[in-house]
Design a protein around this motif. Structure first.
Motif, mmCIF file in Angstrom:
data_model
loop_
_atom_site.group_PDB
_atom_site.id
_atom_site.type_symbol
_atom_site.label_atom_id
_atom_site.label_comp_id
_atom_site.label_asym_id
_atom_site.label_seq_id
_atom_site.Cartn_x
_atom_site.Cartn_y
_atom_site.Cartn_z
ATOM 1 N N LEU A 169 -6.572 0.610 5.991
ATOM 2 C CA LEU A 169 -6.863 1.023 4.613
ATOM 3 C C LEU A 169 -8.346 1.293 4.454
ATOM 4 O O LEU A 169 -9.183 0.535 4.942
ATOM 5 C CB LEU A 169 -6.450 -0.078 3.623
ATOM 6 C CG LEU A 169 -4.973 -0.340 3.496
ATOM 7 C CD1 LEU A 169 -4.746 -1.507 2.526
ATOM 8 C CD2 LEU A 169 -4.246 0.885 3.011
ATOM 9 N N ALA B 259 0.822 -1.212 0.000
ATOM 10 C CA ALA B 259 0.000 0.000 0.000
ATOM 11 C C ALA B 259 0.860 1.267 0.000
ATOM 12 O O ALA B 259 0.520 2.262 -0.634
ATOM 13 C CB ALA B 259 -0.941 0.010 1.200
ATOM 14 N N ILE C 241 -4.650 5.545 3.520
ATOM 15 C CA ILE C 241 -4.049 4.906 4.688
ATOM 16 C C ILE C 241 -4.292 5.839 5.873
ATOM 17 O O ILE C 241 -3.886 7.003 5.855
ATOM 18 C CB ILE C 241 -2.533 4.682 4.494
ATOM 19 C CG1 ILE C 241 -2.275 3.837 3.251
ATOM 20 C CG2 ILE C 241 -1.929 4.022 5.734
ATOM 21 C CD1 ILE C 241 -0.799 3.722 2.875
ATOM 22 N N LEU D 266 -7.964 5.314 -2.377
ATOM 23 C CA LEU D 266 -7.374 4.444 -1.363
ATOM 24 C C LEU D 266 -6.658 5.337 -0.365
ATOM 25 O O LEU D 266 -5.822 6.157 -0.741
ATOM 26 C CB LEU D 266 -6.374 3.469 -1.998
ATOM 27 C CG LEU D 266 -5.641 2.562 -1.014
ATOM 28 C CD1 LEU D 266 -6.589 1.547 -0.404
ATOM 29 C CD2 LEU D 266 -4.481 1.878 -1.704
ATOM 30 N N THR E 8 0.777 4.366 -2.802
ATOM 31 C CA THR E 8 0.606 5.785 -2.461
ATOM 32 C C THR E 8 1.907 6.568 -2.608
ATOM 33 O O THR E 8 1.952 7.743 -2.271
ATOM 34 C CB THR E 8 0.096 5.931 -1.016
ATOM 35 O OG1 THR E 8 1.055 5.357 -0.121
ATOM 36 C CG2 THR E 8 -1.260 5.258 -0.823
#
Length: 58
Positions: free
Chosen positions: A54, A25, A48, A46, A29
């Protein structure tokens, strides 16, 4: 419902976890907290969280 154990990912048409592609992830990003994911004509966000969770929203 949240599946937390590999046993919950079994059944007809379900691939073993080892055969699924895995993506970091943080790489998606680029070290930030958000990334856009496009599927067909839809754009998803998406994120964080500060707690390390998530969230995927449309």
């Amino acid at each position: 419902m949240t599946a937390t154990r590999p046993a919950e990912f079994t059944g007809p048409g379900i691939l073993p976890l080892q055969s699924l592609p895995a993506h970091d992830a943080r790489a998606l990003t680029q070290g930030g907290a958000q990334a856009l994911i496009v599927l067909n004509d839809s754009v998803y966000n998406l994120r964080i969280t500060r707690a390390g969770k998530l969230i995927l929203t449309k």
